[in-house]
Design a protein around this motif. Structure first.
Motif, short mmCIF file in Angstrom:
data_model
loop_
_atom_site.label_atom_id
_atom_site.label_comp_id
_atom_site.label_asym_id
_atom_site.label_seq_id
_atom_site.Cartn_x
_atom_site.Cartn_y
_atom_site.Cartn_z
N PHE A 110 -14.04 -8.64 -9.95
CA PHE A 110 -12.90 -7.93 -9.37
C PHE A 110 -13.22 -7.46 -7.96
N ASP A 111 -12.40 -7.88 -7.00
CA ASP A 111 -12.59 -7.50 -5.60
C ASP A 111 -11.58 -6.41 -5.25
N LEU A 112 -12.04 -5.17 -5.20
CA LEU A 112 -11.16 -4.03 -4.97
C LEU A 112 -10.46 -4.11 -3.63
N GLU A 113 -11.18 -4.44 -2.57
CA GLU A 113 -10.57 -4.50 -1.24
C GLU A 113 -9.50 -5.59 -1.16
N ALA A 114 -9.76 -6.72 -1.79
CA ALA A 114 -8.75 -7.79 -1.79
C ALA A 114 -7.53 -7.34 -2.59
N PHE A 115 -7.75 -6.63 -3.70
CA PHE A 115 -6.64 -6.11 -4.51
C PHE A 115 -5.80 -5.15 -3.69
N ARG A 116 -6.45 -4.19 -3.02
CA ARG A 116 -5.71 -3.24 -2.18
C ARG A 116 -4.92 -3.97 -1.09
N GLY A 117 -5.56 -4.94 -0.47
CA GLY A 117 -4.91 -5.69 0.60
C GLY A 117 -3.70 -6.46 0.11
N VAL A 118 -3.81 -7.10 -1.05
CA VAL A 118 -2.69 -7.88 -1.59
C VAL A 118 -1.55 -6.95 -1.99
N VAL A 119 -1.87 -5.79 -2.60
CA VAL A 119 -0.82 -4.84 -2.99
C VAL A 119 -0.12 -4.32 -1.74
N LYS A 120 -0.88 -3.93 -0.73
CA LYS A 120 -0.30 -3.42 0.52
C LYS A 120 0.57 -4.49 1.19
N GLU A 121 0.04 -5.70 1.29
CA GLU A 121 0.77 -6.79 1.94
C GLU A 121 2.04 -7.13 1.16
N GLY A 122 1.94 -7.18 -0.16
CA GLY A 122 3.11 -7.50 -0.99
C GLY A 122 4.20 -6.44 -0.87
N LEU A 123 3.79 -5.17 -0.88
CA LEU A 123 4.77 -4.09 -0.76
C LEU A 123 5.43 -4.10 0.61
N ASN A 124 4.65 -4.26 1.67
CA ASN A 124 5.22 -4.27 3.01
C ASN A 124 6.13 -5.48 3.22
N ARG A 125 5.77 -6.62 2.64
CA ARG A 125 6.64 -7.79 2.74
C ARG A 125 7.96 -7.51 2.01
N ARG A 126 7.87 -6.87 0.88
CA ARG A 126 9.06 -6.53 0.09
C ARG A 126 9.95 -5.53 0.82
N PHE A 127 9.32 -4.56 1.49
CA PHE A 127 10.09 -3.55 2.23
C PHE A 127 10.64 -4.11 3.53
#
Length: 176
Positions: A110-127
């Motif tokens: 599990f890569d925590l930084e990649a997880f945070r990055g994907v969540v942030k990127e996905g949310l910002n793309r959605r917004f």
């Protein structure tokens, strides 16, 4: 005796001069007004505990419990039609169930930084804007279906336990 008094006065004079010039030459700390303005424009959004099913070939294998928190831009968050917590929960389902970002069978990878990055990127793309500045992971747990169905309570596996910065009462978001 006079030499001793003279030496004392000399040391006192040098010390006072050194203190005076060090205070005179010291500059005031530089304040990064842009960074302060960016930080003032942010609010802390505490996320809900979200329970996500882990679906395998033979049905639901277990449940992933996540609790995330976010640093969001106040102004951009206020412009969203759908409230932030509901949008975040929906995006977590999309990322973690739809795209299967976390493989619970390989918890060591599990890569925590990649997880945070994907969540942030996905949310910002959605917004459609840079609403989310940071993602904080409070906890990610995995509970198997067998342990849920067993009447004797068993503890789930904690995949990750993070730390979220303390929020001062003034920083808390009113309805989140």
């Amino acid at each position: 005796m006079i030499k001793l008094i003279g030496t004392g006065v000399w040391v006192l004079a040098i010390t006072l001069a050194a203190v005076y010039f060090s205070l005179k030459m010291a500059s005031a700390p530089k304040v990064d007004t842009e960074a302060a303005a960016r930080e003032a424009a942010m609010e802390f959004v505490s996320g809900y505990t979200t329970t996500l099913p882990v679906i395998g070939e033979d049905g639901v294998n277990g449940y992933l419990l996540t609790k995330l928190a976010y640093k969001a831009n106040k102004e951009l968050a206020a412009k969203q039609v759908v409230p932030l917590p509901q949008m975040i929960t929906d995006e977590l389902y999309t990322l973690l169930v739809g795209k299967k970002m976390i493989d619970v069978t390989a918890t060591g990878n599990f890569d925590l930084e990649a997880f945070r990055g994907v969540v942030k990127e996905g949310l910002n793309r959605r917004f459609g804007a840079e609403v989310i500045a940071e993602v904080y992971v409070e906890q990610i747990d995995y509970i198997t279906t067998a342990s849920v169905e067993d009447p004797a309570p068993k503890k789930g596996v904690t995949l990750l336990k993070g730390e979220v910065p303390e929020v001062k009462p003034a920083e808390k978001s009113g309805g989140h």
